[in-house]
Design a protein around this motif. Structure first.
Motif, PDB file in Angstrom:
ATOM      1  N   GLN A 116      81.654  10.792  73.251  1.00  0.00           N
ATOM      2  CA  GLN A 116      82.864  11.539  73.599  1.00  0.00           C
ATOM      3  C   GLN A 116      82.573  12.598  74.661  1.00  0.00           C
ATOM      4  O   GLN A 116      81.416  12.980  74.841  1.00  0.00           O
ATOM      5  CB  GLN A 116      83.373  12.309  72.367  1.00  0.00           C
ATOM      6  N   THR A 117      83.650  13.121  75.244  1.00  0.00           N
ATOM      7  CA  THR A 117      83.508  14.239  76.180  1.00  0.00           C
ATOM      8  C   THR A 117      82.686  15.344  75.501  1.00  0.00           C
ATOM      9  O   THR A 117      81.820  15.965  76.118  1.00  0.00           O
ATOM     10  CB  THR A 117      84.907  14.794  76.547  1.00  0.00           C
ATOM     11  N   GLU A 118      82.966  15.550  74.231  1.00  0.00           N
ATOM     12  CA  GLU A 118      82.322  16.635  73.495  1.00  0.00           C
ATOM     13  C   GLU A 118      80.836  16.375  73.250  1.00  0.00           C
ATOM     14  O   GLU A 118      80.051  17.325  73.177  1.00  0.00           O
ATOM     15  CB  GLU A 118      83.003  16.829  72.132  1.00  0.00           C
ATOM     16  N   GLY A 126      88.921   3.544  65.313  1.00  0.00           N
ATOM     17  CA  GLY A 126      90.004   4.237  66.037  1.00  0.00           C
ATOM     18  C   GLY A 126      90.103   5.695  65.612  1.00  0.00           C
ATOM     19  O   GLY A 126      89.332   6.174  64.777  1.00  0.00           O
ATOM     20  N   ARG A 127      91.060   6.405  66.180  1.00  0.00           N
ATOM     21  CA  ARG A 127      91.164   7.838  65.961  1.00  0.00           C
ATOM     22  C   ARG A 127      91.886   8.155  64.648  1.00  0.00           C
ATOM     23  O   ARG A 127      92.744   7.413  64.191  1.00  0.00           O
ATOM     24  CB  ARG A 127      91.957   8.487  67.105  1.00  0.00           C
ATOM     25  N   SER A 128      91.538   9.317  64.097  1.00  0.00           N
ATOM     26  CA  SER A 128      92.242   9.761  62.898  1.00  0.00           C
ATOM     27  C   SER A 128      93.302  10.782  63.269  1.00  0.00           C
ATOM     28  O   SER A 128      94.044  11.253  62.434  1.00  0.00           O
ATOM     29  CB  SER A 128      91.250  10.405  61.931  1.00  0.00           C
ATOM     30  N   HIS A 142      91.633   5.761  78.901  1.00  0.00           N
ATOM     31  CA  HIS A 142      91.847   7.175  79.234  1.00  0.00           C
ATOM     32  C   HIS A 142      92.390   7.917  78.027  1.00  0.00           C
ATOM     33  O   HIS A 142      93.267   7.436  77.328  1.00  0.00           O
ATOM     34  CB  HIS A 142      92.846   7.316  80.390  1.00  0.00           C
ATOM     35  N   ARG A 143      91.859   9.107  77.843  1.00  0.00           N
ATOM     36  CA  ARG A 143      92.234   9.880  76.666  1.00  0.00           C
ATOM     37  C   ARG A 143      93.463  10.724  76.975  1.00  0.00           C
ATOM     38  O   ARG A 143      93.485  11.447  77.973  1.00  0.00           O
ATOM     39  CB  ARG A 143      91.032  10.753  76.310  1.00  0.00           C
ATOM     40  N   ILE A 144      94.469  10.634  76.114  1.00  0.00           N
ATOM     41  CA  ILE A 144      95.680  11.429  76.344  1.00  0.00           C
ATOM     42  C   ILE A 144      96.276  11.790  74.985  1.00  0.00           C
ATOM     43  O   ILE A 144      96.249  10.974  74.056  1.00  0.00           O
ATOM     44  CB  ILE A 144      96.654  10.657  77.271  1.00  0.00           C
TER      45      ILE A 144
HETATM   46  O1  PRX Z   1      87.826   7.227  70.002  1.00  0.00           O
HETATM   47  C1  PRX Z   1      86.550   7.176  70.582  1.00  0.00           C
HETATM   48  C2  PRX Z   1      86.630   6.409  71.888  1.00  0.00           C
HETATM   49  O2  PRX Z   1      86.828   7.371  72.897  1.00  0.00           O
HETATM   50  C3  PRX Z   1      86.850   8.691  72.338  1.00  0.00           C
HETATM   51  C4  PRX Z   1      86.241   9.671  73.291  1.00  0.00           C
HETATM   52  O3  PRX Z   1      86.977   9.694  74.477  1.00  0.00           O
HETATM   53  P1  PRX Z   1      86.494  10.531  75.714  1.00  0.00           P
HETATM   54  O4  PRX Z   1      86.182  11.910  75.298  1.00  0.00           O
HETATM   55  O5  PRX Z   1      87.520  10.348  76.788  1.00  0.00           O
HETATM   56  O6  PRX Z   1      85.165   9.856  76.156  1.00  0.00           O
HETATM   57  C5  PRX Z   1      85.181   8.530  76.573  1.00  0.00           C
HETATM   58  C6  PRX Z   1      83.846   8.141  77.110  1.00  0.00           C
HETATM   59  C7  PRX Z   1      82.721   8.500  76.268  1.00  0.00           C
HETATM   60  C8  PRX Z   1      86.115   8.553  71.038  1.00  0.00           C
HETATM   61  O7  PRX Z   1      86.450   9.581  70.146  1.00  0.00           O
HETATM   62  N1  PRX Z   1      85.402   5.655  72.178  1.00  0.00           N
HETATM   63  C9  PRX Z   1      84.468   5.972  73.099  1.00  0.00           C
HETATM   64  N2  PRX Z   1      83.517   5.019  73.136  1.00  0.00           N
HETATM   65  C10 PRX Z   1      83.833   4.099  72.198  1.00  0.00           C
HETATM   66  C11 PRX Z   1      85.029   4.516  71.587  1.00  0.00           C
HETATM   67  N3  PRX Z   1      85.598   3.815  70.573  1.00  0.00           N
HETATM   68  C12 PRX Z   1      84.973   2.695  70.175  1.00  0.00           C
HETATM   69  N4  PRX Z   1      83.831   2.230  70.733  1.00  0.00           N
HETATM   70  C13 PRX Z   1      83.225   2.890  71.739  1.00  0.00           C
HETATM   71  N5  PRX Z   1      82.115   2.411  72.289  1.00  0.00           N
END
Ligand code: PRX
Length: 641
Positions: free
Chosen positions: A416-418, A514-516, A525-527
């Motif tokens: 994740q970004t974090e 998936g997300r909780s 893309h995260r939104i």
């Molecule tokens: O839900 C997970 C999903 O992407 C989220 C993080 O998004 P972001 O901060 O934009 O970073 C994306 C690039 C690292 C996570 O909480 N995610 C990321 N990689 C995977 C994933 N879900 C399933 N499989 C993965 N390989």
């Protein structure tokens, strides 16, 4: 290791071939994981691979938990490690950055050329009065100047905030104001599907509301400007900014815990979160993971398709490959323009050896069957990677068979970004189960827990948490310690809440579910659902909105919006008399203008009411369950969740 054979096709474990094993930097997966049990020993050993101006006094400081600190007392500079040190060690003329775009243009920058360019930009920023701890915002396409500017900031200890060039002017303003940048670096425009998309006008509009911005530097990337007549007094063309500037610059003696960059990302509440990363631990985490997971060697050509506006772009398109002295390809353009063979053409032309992309792109390109991919020789590919969302079996198998010719293992990297770096991922020697990111990496410890924070046990779905600190962890949310604790640490004391659900099978493989929370993944893309809802609600025709991510075979998820319109409005009729389009189109444009082209709306419907808890909170989970045809069960138990 893992059991093989008698499994069904979709449960099959894919074992690495002998070539992969022979070349692997890490030969024994389990042994490496074992080494990572002692996090301080493991990560300090990895830290030794970097060039420190002064070694750390303490590896990990937990005294102000959850504000962990790594390599305390250490002095290290990112640009020095990513560029300068290679000049002295035989890589002076090696290509550091290979830029290619949809027009077929290419620019190659050797480590020495990159070194000089970074120095010039660093000096130019210093001349402008930017000093250690100041911030610089970037709104740039994937181009060499973007990499140079990021590195220049790190060289002088300035904090960069790169904003994805698909975000709107209000998103830019919000981010620039949050971090209070004095300088914005942008470009005239970017190439996308045969067009030039202007970027400068978006910055112009944004900074009308940004009182801290004193100067704007403009890269004449698409050649819009003949000279600087069209620019305002406080704006300067990038080339002119660098004219006559010294090309040597001493690297700032940055502390391991000095802020490196802030990257804004979506959360479950409206405002984007400014994720803060610091210097030493971040570098250790990303360099180690790229080297081990993608088995980087000196002759590799690395291509990560991620834009630098996202964390994958920061960590793995730009910084980690340079920290390893590798060559990184940066590509500007869409995956299907001028035709859906462009990526395969680039791989063949340059002989890309390691290729890292997102499942959504794979699903998009596999729709064309063999027509395009079949034309190119992709034999150079040795290791593949997937990131950003779960990868389904069909996409995995297509990637494996067609891009990797059945011989390149796929590293499904969860992070994740974090987290800053990969957290759950195989190494090339691992047995792979398509759809599972396999095991936590060496030095990374996860726990899948229930609502009380207790481990759920094998095969059970629960909340994915990180159980021990890791070096490239975020150090906080910019200027918001309270929110940092609330978002990540208060739910399960002592554990970092990722926001994802997961299961662990009896081989110890993690399956992301998936997300909780209400964070959506649209084409990777995260939104935030709330961001989209607020964008709709800011239009006078809309009374209330609920947004969910609806499963989609190509995009992973699409945005589905349920709108309660104000009295007298109809999605199929114009908003105002004389409007050419129905309200639906007006609203789509409004949301796009508010959030940027990244907010691609899927389905939008109008409804009379929305399911709510007793306290009036919208129950998106009910809408989602209904949409996916799931049994809603006893909905009263969902109240106030
Ligand atoms: O839900 C997970 C999903 O992407 C989220 C993080 O998004 P972001 O901060 O934009 O970073 C994306 C690039 C690292 C996570 O909480 N995610 C990321 N990689 C995977 C994933 N879900 C399933 N499989 C993965 N390989």
């Amino acid at each position: 290791m893992t059991k093989n054979n008698s499994l069904k096709e979709d449960n099959k474990v894919f074992s690495p071939n002998t070539q992969v094993i022979e070349s692997a930097n890490i030969k024994d997966w389990d042994k490496e994981i074992h080494k990572g049990k002692d996090i301080e020993k493991y990560w300090s050993m990895e830290a030794e691979q970097l060039d420190w101006f002064k070694k750390w006094d303490t590896i990990l400081d937990t005294s102000e938990e959850p504000f962990y600190k790594w390599f305390v007392g250490g002095k290290i500079n990112l640009a020095y490690n990513a560029v300068d040190r290679w000049i002295e060690t035989g890589k002076r003329n090696k290509i550091a950055i290979l830029y290619a775009n949809e027009l077929g243009d290419e620019i190659k920058l050797s480590y020495f050329e990159l070194y000089r360019e970074v120095n010039k930009m660093a000096n130019a920023l210093l001349n402008l009065g930017i000093k250690k701890g100041d911030s610089v915002s970037l709104y740039l396409p994937m181009c060499p100047e973007l990499v140079i500017t990021m590195l220049a900031c790190t060289k002088i200890g300035a904090i960069h905030s790169a904003i994805y060039s698909g975000l709107s002017s209000s998103a830019v303003a919000e981010r620039v104001n949050n971090i209070e940048s004095k300088v914005v670096v942008t470009a005239d425009g970017t190439y996308r599907r045969g067009k030039v998309i202007p970027l400068k006008p978006i910055v112009d509009e944004a900074i009308e509301d940004c009182p801290t911005v004193e100067n704007v530097v403009v890269v004449n990337h698409t050649g819009k400007y003949d000279g600087d007549e069209e620019l305002k007094e406080n704006e300067i063309l990038y080339d002119k900014f660098l004219e006559g500037v010294e090309d040597s610059c001493e690297a700032e003696n940055t502390d391991a815990e000095d802020p490196l960059f802030v990257l804004y990302t979506s959360g479950s509440t409206g405002k984007p979160k400014g994720v803060l990363h610091t210097t030493g631990g971040y570098m250790v985490g990303i360099a180690t993971t790229l080297r081990n997971i993608f088995d980087i060697h000196d002759d590799d050509l690395w291509w990560s398709t991620a834009d630098a506006g996202w964390i994958t772009g920061h960590s793995y398109t730009i910084y980690a490959p340079l920290l390893l002295g590798s060559t990184t390809l940066i590509f500007e353009g869409a995956p299907d323009y001028p035709d859906p063979g462009i990526w395969w053409k680039v791989i063949e032309k340059y002989g890309v050896t390691k290729f890292y992309t997102a499942p959504t792109a794979v699903r998009h390109l596999m729709r064309y069957g063999d027509e395009y991919i079949g034309k190119y020789n992709l034999d150079s590919i040795k290791v593949l990677g997937s990131v950003g969302e779960p990868i389904n079996y069909e996409a995995w198998k297509w990637m494996y068979d067609k891009i990797g010719n059945g011989k390149a293992p796929i590293m499904d990297t969860w992070w994740q970004t974090e987290t800053g770096m990969h957290m759950i991922s195989p190494l090339p020697v691992a047995g792979l189960k398509p759809g599972s990111a396999t095991k936590p990496l060496p030095g990374v410890h996860v726990a899948v827990v229930d609502e009380e924070g207790d481990p759920v046990g094998v095969g059970k779905r629960g909340y994915l948490t990180i159980a021990k600190p890791w070096p490239s962890m975020l150090r906080g949310l910019f200027n918001d310690d309270k929110r940092y604790k609330e978002e990540y640490w208060n739910t399960f004391p002592g554990l970092f809440k990722t926001g994802d659900m997961a299961k662990i099978d009896d081989d110890g493989y993690v399956w992301i579910q998936g997300r909780s929370d209400d964070v959506l993944k649209i084409s990777g893309h995260r939104i935030g659902a709330v961001e989209v809802e607020e964008a709709f609600n800011s239009h006078p025709a809309v009374n209330e909105t609920a947004v969910i991510g609806k499963e989609d075979p190509v995009k992973g998820q699409i945005i589905k919006s349920f709108l309660i319109l104000n009295e007298g409005y109809d999605l199929d009729k114009p908003y105002e008399e004389g409007d050419e389009f129905p309200l639906l189109n007006t609203l789509k444009l409004h949301v796009r203008h508010t959030l940027g082209p990244v907010a691609v709306l899927g389905e939008t419907v109008s409804v009379d009411s929305l399911p709510k808890t007793k306290s009036g909170k919208i129950m998106r989970r009910i809408l989602k369950a209904k949409e996916e045809g799931e049994d809603l069960g006893d909905t009263s138990t969902l109240d106030d969740l």
